[in-house]
Write an enzyme that holds these catalytic residues in place. Structure first.
Site, PDB file in Angstrom:
ATOM      1  N   GLU A 115      13.736  -0.494   8.098  1.00 26.06           N
ATOM      2  CA  GLU A 115      15.325  -2.072   7.536  1.00 26.06           C
ATOM      3  C   GLU A 115      16.152  -2.606   8.119  1.00 26.06           C
ATOM      4  O   GLU A 115      16.869  -3.557   8.302  1.00 26.06           O
ATOM      5  CB  GLU A 115      15.752  -1.882   6.140  1.00 26.06           C
ATOM      6  CG  GLU A 115      14.657  -0.798   4.573  1.00 26.06           C
ATOM      7  CD  GLU A 115      14.482  -0.429   3.299  1.00 26.06           C
ATOM      8  OE1 GLU A 115      15.637  -1.308   2.668  1.00 26.06           O
ATOM      9  OE2 GLU A 115      14.892   0.580   3.419  1.00 26.06           O
ATOM     10  N   GLU A 135       8.361   3.642   0.488  1.00 22.08           N
ATOM     11  CA  GLU A 135       9.378   3.839  -0.978  1.00 22.08           C
ATOM     12  C   GLU A 135       8.308   4.510  -1.680  1.00 22.08           C
ATOM     13  O   GLU A 135       8.558   4.984  -2.386  1.00 22.08           O
ATOM     14  CB  GLU A 135      10.141   3.158  -0.854  1.00 22.08           C
ATOM     15  CG  GLU A 135      11.533   3.378   0.663  1.00 22.08           C
ATOM     16  CD  GLU A 135      11.479   2.439   1.409  1.00 22.08           C
ATOM     17  OE1 GLU A 135      12.326   2.135   2.108  1.00 22.08           O
ATOM     18  OE2 GLU A 135       9.716   1.861   1.985  1.00 22.08           O
TER      19      GLU A 135
END
Length: 261
Positions: A115, A135
């Site tokens: 990210e 995730e």
């Protein structure tokens, strides 16, 4: 958390931020994020710095993700207030920086590491590195801007596959997807990234600033509005001394000297 979790240095016209938690694979927690932001602000305010490089300490990880134990200790509102607001603010700060940023992806870029990568302008990646958003395997999904930046940077079907499966991809696959500019042997990664930073640092810092703003804001507009914005911005560029220095140097067959005005 010691400020040593992020090292900030200036090498001539190049600023370098190194996330320095190699034993934790440079995992991000609130303290590290705050020190990363402070280092970015320092380099942004340094008028001699024209390009900012971001990397991780050691040879295993760029950033292997967030601190899972810390994350597991939170519930929704606490996470929102204590971590999510910080990580979104810091990554957006990188994305909106007026100085070009280069990610030197020296190892794993997973979860929060990927990210962060998505918020940087240019990404050079070690051939041995692996990237991904795992995730979903923890019963989560990317929450530091990954869901929104990824779908804006690669085809939607591939973005969904990466997030739905949590699979890791190789450096070569990341380049093919357009996530990274190029894959480089680890031994050559730093030198190649530094050479690229120096090439960019030779350009006008003021024009780079205006170009970055044009790309950032134009990318969020419909095409007609974006073209009008570009038209206005190039007018501003032609009011700079650097623009005329560049044209004069071309006509005189000499190397331009850009001063940022």
């Amino acid at each position: 958390m010691s400020a040593e979790s992020v090292l900030t240095e200036v090498r001539g016209r190049i600023g370098v931020l190194t996330i320095n938690r190699p034993k934790q694979l440079n995992a991000l927690d609130v303290g590290t994020l705050e020190h990363l932001e402070a280092g970015l602000v320092q380099l942004e305010q340094d008028v001699n710095v024209r390009v900012i490089m971001v990397t991780g300490a050691g040879d295993r990880a760029f950033v292997a993700g967030g601190d899972i134990a810390d994350l597991n200790s939170r519930r929704g509102l606490a996470h929102y207030n204590e971590f999510a607001q910080v990580v979104h603010r810091v990554f957006r700060r990188f994305e909106e920086s007026d100085k070009p940023t280069i990610g030197v992806i020296n190892g794993w870029a997973l979860g929060g590491g990927m990210e962060l990568l998505l918020a940087l302008d240019i990404r050079l990646v070690a051939e041995e590195a692996k990237l991904g958003l795992p995730e979903i395997t923890l019963g989560l999904f990317p929450g530091a801007g990954g869901t929104q930046r990824l779908i804006r940077q690669i085809p939607l079907c591939r973005a969904k596959e990466l997030m739905f499966t949590g699979d890791q991809i190789t450096a070569v696959e990341a380049v093919a997807l357009g996530l990274c500019n190029r894959a480089v042997p680890r031994a050559q990664l730093w030198d190649e990234a530094l050479a690229l930073a120096e090439r960019i640092a030779n350009k006008s810092p003021l024009v780079l600033k205006l170009l970055k703003r044009n790309l950032r804001y134009g990318g969020e507009m419909p095409l007609g509005a974006a073209l009008a914005h570009e038209q206005a911005m190039i007018g501003l560029v032609l009011d700079t001394n650097d623009a005329h220095e560049g044209c004069d140097a071309f006509l005189a067959k000499r190397t331009p000297v850009f001063k940022g005005n």
